[in-house]
Scaffold this motif. Structure first.
Motif, short mmCIF file in Angstrom:
data_model
loop_
_atom_site.label_atom_id
_atom_site.label_comp_id
_atom_site.label_asym_id
_atom_site.label_seq_id
_atom_site.Cartn_x
_atom_site.Cartn_y
_atom_site.Cartn_z
N ARG A 38 0.78 -1.21 -0.05
CA ARG A 38 -0.11 -0.13 -0.06
C ARG A 38 1.08 1.26 -0.05
NH1 ARG A 38 -4.37 2.53 3.54
NH2 ARG A 38 -2.83 2.43 5.09
N THR A 53 1.54 3.13 -3.32
CA THR A 53 0.51 3.92 -3.99
C THR A 53 0.26 5.58 -3.42
OG1 THR A 53 -0.81 1.73 -3.52
CG2 THR A 53 -2.02 3.76 -4.81
N THR A 54 1.28 6.03 -3.86
CA THR A 54 1.30 7.56 -3.17
C THR A 54 0.32 8.45 -3.82
OG1 THR A 54 2.93 8.10 -5.03
CG2 THR A 54 3.92 6.95 -2.90
N GLY A 55 -0.13 8.14 -4.93
CA GLY A 55 -1.06 9.08 -5.60
C GLY A 55 -0.17 10.02 -6.33
N ARG A 56 1.12 9.94 -6.32
CA ARG A 56 2.00 11.10 -7.10
C ARG A 56 2.18 10.49 -8.44
NH1 ARG A 56 6.48 13.08 -3.15
NH2 ARG A 56 7.28 14.17 -5.00
N LEU A 57 2.04 11.23 -9.51
CA LEU A 57 2.24 10.78 -10.81
C LEU A 57 3.76 10.28 -11.03
CD1 LEU A 57 0.40 10.57 -13.08
CD2 LEU A 57 1.16 12.97 -13.86
N SER A 58 4.48 11.24 -10.42
CA SER A 58 6.11 10.83 -10.70
C SER A 58 6.42 9.55 -10.11
CB SER A 58 6.85 12.00 -10.17
OG SER A 58 6.58 12.07 -8.54
N LYS A 108 8.39 6.83 -12.39
CA LYS A 108 9.54 6.26 -11.96
C LYS A 108 9.38 4.82 -11.98
CE LYS A 108 10.42 8.61 -8.52
NZ LYS A 108 11.01 9.10 -7.23
#
Lengths: 101, 623
Positions: free
Chosen positions: B591, B594-599, B603
């Motif tokens: 879990r 799943t940062t929610g950050r596009l980068s 990556k």
């Protein structure tokens, strides 16, 4: 061909990495899109070089396709961007975190 | 002929279909007319078939059905003299019972369902009667089982009735399994499932195979005909409406088992072991049931036990090799048992659903018609001289006695003892239920429709004079039935010295009369009863139900409970639950990604691609 094939490939790899770093590290959505464009063009350069090296037209045809894809991608991507900007008043990718687990 | 047979089968099915499809929208009278007319149509067709084809044998294919590679099962019919007699009896008795039902069910709201099942019941029984292909026969066999289940539990709102229906279904199913295995074995042995073909080639069976098949058929027949050890469903089957009991006992279902044995008699004839075991089961069951009938209080249960006892005589007849005698007894039994049950139905309705014979009494003046008609049935059941039951039962006893093997003499002894008990329990019922007893208040009588009594008349006449179907030669009778059935495969003619025959008839006649007088003294003024222990033993049918409950049902329940609570709930279910609980521990780590950050995603995407490319490069160079 004046420029050696390996140099062309090296340039393509460098461009691709720069594009990738740009896409990954920048937060501005426009910059990410630009990074993706650079990556696409880097791969296009590799195709052109290969086409010249092997004396076959397939690579150039591929690049034509990539141009078309890149153009449409930019169109769709920018449209999405404009729409999202209207909703969130932001072009920072960190503000788009609905998918966070 | 094909059309006639087709219509014979088709009418009851059509009736059942109409009830199921549009029965609710028809007026009540319409439903009743359809029900009776369809069975009456069948009866007419049975008569036509008998007139134009009763002397011949037909094997007809009505409809193609299953056809796979070398296996084929068509809806085919094997019409011979045995089937002709059976079809006549089934349609005739069923027709009378349907007529009776119209009056009997006059106040019941579920009449559409009732008549639908009744017609279907007749249809299934006619399949058993006529089918040539064993798989087709099995269809009827199961159809009869289903309809009996549905009709025994007809008043399903009372849980006891539903349980009785289920019990009948389970126990007959135990028998059906054996029939299924037998069909498989027949196919493996003969590559053919036609009864006609199998009977013609039965001689080629080895003794061992014939014994196995004979015993499987016996087991199947014992389930349907309620013989030991599958006897316990029939007394409980009394939970259904009385005409249903009459139909089950007289015309359909119970006789199906013994009819199957007669139908496939050439196969059984190949194995003397199977024959003896059939005779043995018959003799023991008939004694068992006659004893149990002596202590019952419910009028229908007495009749149920008497049916078991009488059907056992038919088994004994088959075992002794005399299927003509069995068929004879089957016919007379159908008439007098239908009569007795329908008569009992009249009494029960007249006395406001009273079943206990000790609560009845003094019906002679108040229900005179039923009294005399019931007496006719009782005389025939008790095998009083010159009634139908007298001749048919004596023929079976004679066949058993004249069997060359010594062991059959013992069976004869048992059967003769039963023959003494039969008039005893029959007239116990009759005297206690119908004659006045001093010092007891009579229950009031509710008038019963005329139709219910009229229907009994033809049955009573046939019960009393059914003996003329096959009056023995020593009575200067024509033995019409014996001669008619003589061409059925597997029949043998009895060669009995007239002196023995006279001795038997006079002996059994005198004994029956003596028992009748004894019963009068035992049961007329103060009903005799055994000591409490014996009374209980007989009343419960030798604790057979209790025994099954303890030996089979309870252990089975125990196993089922163990498998349910320990295996299914305990192991499987719990195991799956625990596996489910483990997963979050793993996914908790995942879990974090799943940062929610596009980068991050990009990556990872790039890293993944790089890893794949590296793997490809390594593979390219080293392999």
């Amino acid at each position: 061909m004046i420029v050696p094939y390996s140099h062309v490939l090296l340039l393509a790899v460098l461009l691709f990495l720069m594009g990738a770093v740009c896409a990954v590290s920048r937060r501005n959505l426009i910059m990410i899109l630009i990074g993706v464009e650079i990556m696409l063009n880097a791969s296009g350069l590799a195709f052109i070089g290969a086409s010249l090296h092997w004396q076959k037209l397939d690579g150039q045809v591929f690049f034509l396709f990539i141009l078309a894809v890149a153009a449409s991608e930019v169109a769709v991507g920018l449209a999405l961007l404009v729409y999202s900007h209207r909703r969130t008043r932001s072009v920072d990718s960190n503000d788009y975190s609905l998918l966070k687990g | 002929m094909k059309t006639v047979i087709f219509l014979l089968l088709f009418f009851p099915l059509l009736g059942a279909f109409l009830h199921a499809a549009v029965g609710r929208r028809l007026p009540r009278r319409g439903v009743e007319i359809i029900a009776c007319a369809s069975v009456f149509g069948s009866l007419l067709m049975a008569i036509v078939a008998f007139v134009i084809g009763g002397q011949k044998t037909y094997v007809l294919t009505l409809l193609p059905w299953i056809d796979v590679n070398d296996f084929s099962a068509a809806m085919s019919v094997y019409y011979n003299r045995l089937a002709a007699m059976m079809a006549l009896m089934v349609t005739f008795v069923s027709f009378l019972i349907h007529l009776y039902s119209v009056s009997f069910m006059r106040e019941d709201e579920g009449y559409v369902r009732y008549f639908c099942y009744m017609n279907l019941f007749v249809f299934a029984m006619l399949i058993i009667t006529l089918a040539d292909n064993l798989v087709f026969l099995y269809l009827g066999w199961e159809g009869v089982g289903f309809c009996s289940y549905a009709l025994i539990g007809f008043w399903y709102r009372d849980i006891g009735n539903a349980i009785a229906g289920r019990k009948a279904f389970y126990l007959t199913r135990i028998g059906d399994v054996a029939f299924g295995i037998a069909i498989g074995l027949f196919f493996v042995t003969f590559k053919e499932l036609s009864i006609f073909y199998i009977n013609a080639h039965a001689v080629s069976l080895g003794a061992g195979m014939a014994t196995v098949l004979g015993l499987l058929l016996l087991w199947a027949a014992a389930g349907k005909s309620a013989q030991l050890p599958l006897v316990v469903w029939l007394p409980d089957a009394m939970a259904g409406p009385t005409p249903v009991s009459a139909l089950i006992h007289a015309a359909t279902m119970v006789t199906a088992g013994v009819y199957l044995l007669m139908r496939m008699f050439p196969v059984i004839l190949e194995s003397s072991v199977a024959l003896f075991i059939i005779a043995f089961v018959g003799a023991v069951t008939s004694f068992y049931a006659a004893c149990s009938a002596l202590a019952q209080k419910d009028i229908k249960r007495i009749l149920a036990y008497s049916t078991i006892s009488q059907v056992s005589y038919m088994f004994l007849g088959v075992g002794a090799g005399d299927i003509i005698g069995s068929m004879f007894h089957l016919l007379t039994h159908a008439f007098f048992k239908a009569l007795l049950f329908l008569g009992a139905g009249c009494v029960i309705q007249a006395l406001h659903e009273e079943h206990d014979i000790f609560q009845m009494g003094n019906l002679k003046d108040r229900l005179p018609a039923v009294y005399w008609l019931f007496l006719a049935g009782a005389l025939s059941l008790g095998a009083l001289p010159l009634t139908g039951g007298f001749f048919s039962k004596d023929r079976i006893l004679l066949a058993t006695l004249s069997h060359p093997e010594l062991s059959y003499k013992l069976l004869w002894g048992l059967a003769a003892l039963t023959a003494l008990l039969t008039p005893l329990y029959t007239f116990r019922l009759f005297f206690v239920a119908f004659l006045p007893r001093p010092g007891r208040r009579d229950r009031e009588i509710r008038p019963i429709p005329k139709l219910m009594v009229w229907v009994l008349w033809p049955l009573a006449l046939l019960s009393l004079f059914g003996g003329f179907l096959s009056l023995p030669a020593i009575w200067s009778g024509g033995e019409w039935l014996s001669k008619y059935l003589a061409s059925v495969p597997g029949t043998v003619s009895l060669n009995i010295p007239p002196s023995l025959e006279w001795g038997m008839e006079i002996g059994s006649g005198l004994a029956a009369v003596a028992i009748l007088i004894l019963a009068y003294f035992l049961y007329y003024s103060t009903p005799f009863s055994f000591r409490a222990f014996w009374e209980k033993l007989l009343f419960t049918g030798f604790y057979l139900d209790w025994f099954y409950q303890k030996m089979i049902v309870l252990p089975y329940e125990g196993i089922a409970k163990f498998l349910w609570l320990k295996m299914d709930e305990g192991s499987l279910n719990e195991g799956i639950d625990q596996t489910g609980n483990l997963l979050p521990i793993f996914s908790e780590g995942l879990r974090q990604w799943t940062t929610g950050r596009l980068s991050t995603y990009l990556k990872m995407l790039l890293l993944g691609f790089t890893a794949i490319l590296c793997a490809l490069v390594v593979g390219w160079y080293y392999f």
